[in-house]
Write a protein that holds these residues in place. Sequence first.
Motif, PDB file in Angstrom:
ATOM      1  N   LEU A  44       0.823  -1.210   0.000  1.00 22.43           N
ATOM      2  CA  LEU A  44       0.000   0.000   0.000  1.00 22.43           C
ATOM      3  C   LEU A  44       0.856   1.259   0.000  1.00 22.43           C
ATOM      4  O   LEU A  44       0.517   2.257  -0.642  1.00 22.43           O
ATOM      5  CB  LEU A  44      -0.936  -0.008   1.208  1.00 22.43           C
ATOM      6  CG  LEU A  44      -2.063  -1.044   1.145  1.00 22.43           C
ATOM      7  CD1 LEU A  44      -2.735  -1.196   2.510  1.00 22.43           C
ATOM      8  CD2 LEU A  44      -3.095  -0.680   0.084  1.00 22.43           C
ATOM      9  N   ILE A  59      -8.450   4.765  -1.177  1.00 23.91           N
ATOM     10  CA  ILE A  59      -7.964   3.496  -1.714  1.00 23.91           C
ATOM     11  C   ILE A  59      -8.912   2.382  -1.287  1.00 23.91           C
ATOM     12  O   ILE A  59      -9.056   2.086  -0.099  1.00 23.91           O
ATOM     13  CB  ILE A  59      -6.543   3.171  -1.221  1.00 23.91           C
ATOM     14  CG1 ILE A  59      -5.560   4.261  -1.664  1.00 23.91           C
ATOM     15  CG2 ILE A  59      -6.092   1.807  -1.750  1.00 23.91           C
ATOM     16  CD1 ILE A  59      -4.164   4.089  -1.093  1.00 23.91           C
ATOM     17  N   SER A  61      -9.109  -1.256  -1.452  1.00 22.07           N
ATOM     18  CA  SER A  61      -8.361  -2.469  -1.782  1.00 22.07           C
ATOM     19  C   SER A  61      -9.249  -3.699  -1.608  1.00 22.07           C
ATOM     20  O   SER A  61     -10.467  -3.582  -1.457  1.00 22.07           O
ATOM     21  CB  SER A  61      -7.086  -2.563  -0.920  1.00 22.07           C
ATOM     22  OG  SER A  61      -7.394  -2.662   0.454  1.00 22.07           O
ATOM     23  N   SER A  62      -8.663  -4.875  -1.632  1.00 20.63           N
ATOM     24  CA  SER A  62      -9.429  -6.122  -1.602  1.00 20.63           C
ATOM     25  C   SER A  62      -9.284  -6.817  -0.244  1.00 20.63           C
ATOM     26  O   SER A  62      -8.404  -6.477   0.545  1.00 20.63           O
ATOM     27  CB  SER A  62      -8.960  -7.041  -2.735  1.00 20.63           C
ATOM     28  OG  SER A  62      -9.099  -6.374  -3.983  1.00 20.63           O
ATOM     29  N   SER A  78     -11.702  -5.738  -5.163  1.00 18.12           N
ATOM     30  CA  SER A  78     -12.256  -4.405  -5.377  1.00 18.12           C
ATOM     31  C   SER A  78     -12.543  -4.183  -6.857  1.00 18.12           C
ATOM     32  O   SER A  78     -11.752  -4.556  -7.725  1.00 18.12           O
ATOM     33  CB  SER A  78     -11.258  -3.358  -4.875  1.00 18.12           C
ATOM     34  OG  SER A  78     -11.768  -2.065  -5.039  1.00 18.12           O
ATOM     35  N   THR A  99     -10.386  -0.344   3.193  1.00 20.29           N
ATOM     36  CA  THR A  99     -10.371   0.999   2.624  1.00 20.29           C
ATOM     37  C   THR A  99      -9.476   1.949   3.419  1.00 20.29           C
ATOM     38  O   THR A  99      -9.568   2.017   4.647  1.00 20.29           O
ATOM     39  CB  THR A  99     -11.804   1.575   2.572  1.00 20.29           C
ATOM     40  OG1 THR A  99     -12.596   0.771   1.693  1.00 20.29           O
ATOM     41  CG2 THR A  99     -11.809   2.998   2.060  1.00 20.29           C
ATOM     42  N   SER A 137      -9.552   1.764  -7.021  1.00 15.50           N
ATOM     43  CA  SER A 137      -9.764   0.350  -6.717  1.00 15.50           C
ATOM     44  C   SER A 137      -8.470  -0.426  -6.919  1.00 15.50           C
ATOM     45  O   SER A 137      -7.811  -0.283  -7.952  1.00 15.50           O
ATOM     46  CB  SER A 137     -10.865  -0.231  -7.609  1.00 15.50           C
ATOM     47  OG  SER A 137     -12.103   0.403  -7.354  1.00 15.50           O
ATOM     48  N   SER A 138      -8.115  -1.239  -5.938  1.00 15.75           N
ATOM     49  CA  SER A 138      -6.863  -2.000  -5.999  1.00 15.75           C
ATOM     50  C   SER A 138      -7.115  -3.477  -5.733  1.00 15.75           C
ATOM     51  O   SER A 138      -7.934  -3.850  -4.890  1.00 15.75           O
ATOM     52  CB  SER A 138      -5.876  -1.456  -4.957  1.00 15.75           C
ATOM     53  OG  SER A 138      -4.753  -2.303  -4.852  1.00 15.75           O
ATOM     54  N   THR A 139      -6.393  -4.318  -6.455  1.00  9.96           N
ATOM     55  CA  THR A 139      -6.506  -5.769  -6.258  1.00  9.96           C
ATOM     56  C   THR A 139      -5.641  -6.258  -5.089  1.00  9.96           C
ATOM     57  O   THR A 139      -5.653  -7.446  -4.773  1.00  9.96           O
ATOM     58  CB  THR A 139      -6.088  -6.516  -7.535  1.00  9.96           C
ATOM     59  OG1 THR A 139      -4.746  -6.133  -7.888  1.00  9.96           O
ATOM     60  CG2 THR A 139      -7.023  -6.200  -8.693  1.00  9.96           C
ATOM     61  N   ILE A 140      -4.913  -5.357  -4.432  1.00 10.39           N
ATOM     62  CA  ILE A 140      -4.112  -5.742  -3.275  1.00 10.39           C
ATOM     63  C   ILE A 140      -5.036  -6.301  -2.187  1.00 10.39           C
ATOM     64  O   ILE A 140      -5.973  -5.640  -1.760  1.00 10.39           O
ATOM     65  CB  ILE A 140      -3.333  -4.535  -2.703  1.00 10.39           C
ATOM     66  CG1 ILE A 140      -2.287  -4.038  -3.702  1.00 10.39           C
ATOM     67  CG2 ILE A 140      -2.664  -4.890  -1.376  1.00 10.39           C
ATOM     68  CD1 ILE A 140      -1.609  -2.740  -3.287  1.00 10.39           C
ATOM     69  N   SER A 142      -5.509  -6.653   1.266  1.00  9.56           N
ATOM     70  CA  SER A 142      -4.849  -5.973   2.381  1.00  9.56           C
ATOM     71  C   SER A 142      -5.245  -6.498   3.755  1.00  9.56           C
ATOM     72  O   SER A 142      -4.474  -6.411   4.703  1.00  9.56           O
ATOM     73  CB  SER A 142      -5.163  -4.473   2.323  1.00  9.56           C
ATOM     74  OG  SER A 142      -6.561  -4.257   2.452  1.00  9.56           O
TER      75      SER A 142
END
Length: 203
Positions: A44, A59, A61-62, A78, A99, A137-140, A142
Amino acid sequence: MKIKSEPDKGIYDAFNKGIQRSNGIYIWIVNSDDYIEPQALKELAQLIESFPEDNLPIIASSMRFINLNQNTSTIYISNEKAPQKGYKSLDMGIIHPATLVPKSIYKQIGNYDDRFSIMADIDWFIRACKTHQPIYSSTIVSTNMCYGGISTTSQFKKLYKERTMLYKKHTRNLIEEKLYLSKWCIRHFKNTLYTKIKSLKHK
């Protein structure tokens, strides 16, 4: 690390206390039954460094959702289309436990409305969309969330009361309100039935 332990009016009052005491650029709320992924902070931080300093986005994230009773887990990725879809249906369009929010955005649109006991995060998300806050939107993956929190175990009457309160806050059309609540009830009972069937299959 700063630790503050004292009585509060609920989870959103506790969230607000944390936001008020924070002094970082980004704020990430991690609930007591959640835990972050080992590489999440590093990944992140690298992502944040790629953003322009004068236009930091929320952010989204997932997250990995864990059901300890069934010994199963599901990763929720996400989706960049989800925020607009959630906003239109007055629902959560981001995965709140995954988030991260710039403190500057909390200062701009305010913290969580602690009159809600379950859905202040949805209310906050709607306010963010109304003011056109940027969402990335992030595929990380987290964080990890375990089944059993307040949002997954609350009774129907309590959920219905908060849905009604949420709708009244963001619109004044009585006909649309009744239609919205009817659709929500149908969706809620379908999801409840699906969860019960799935649970029986694992027994």
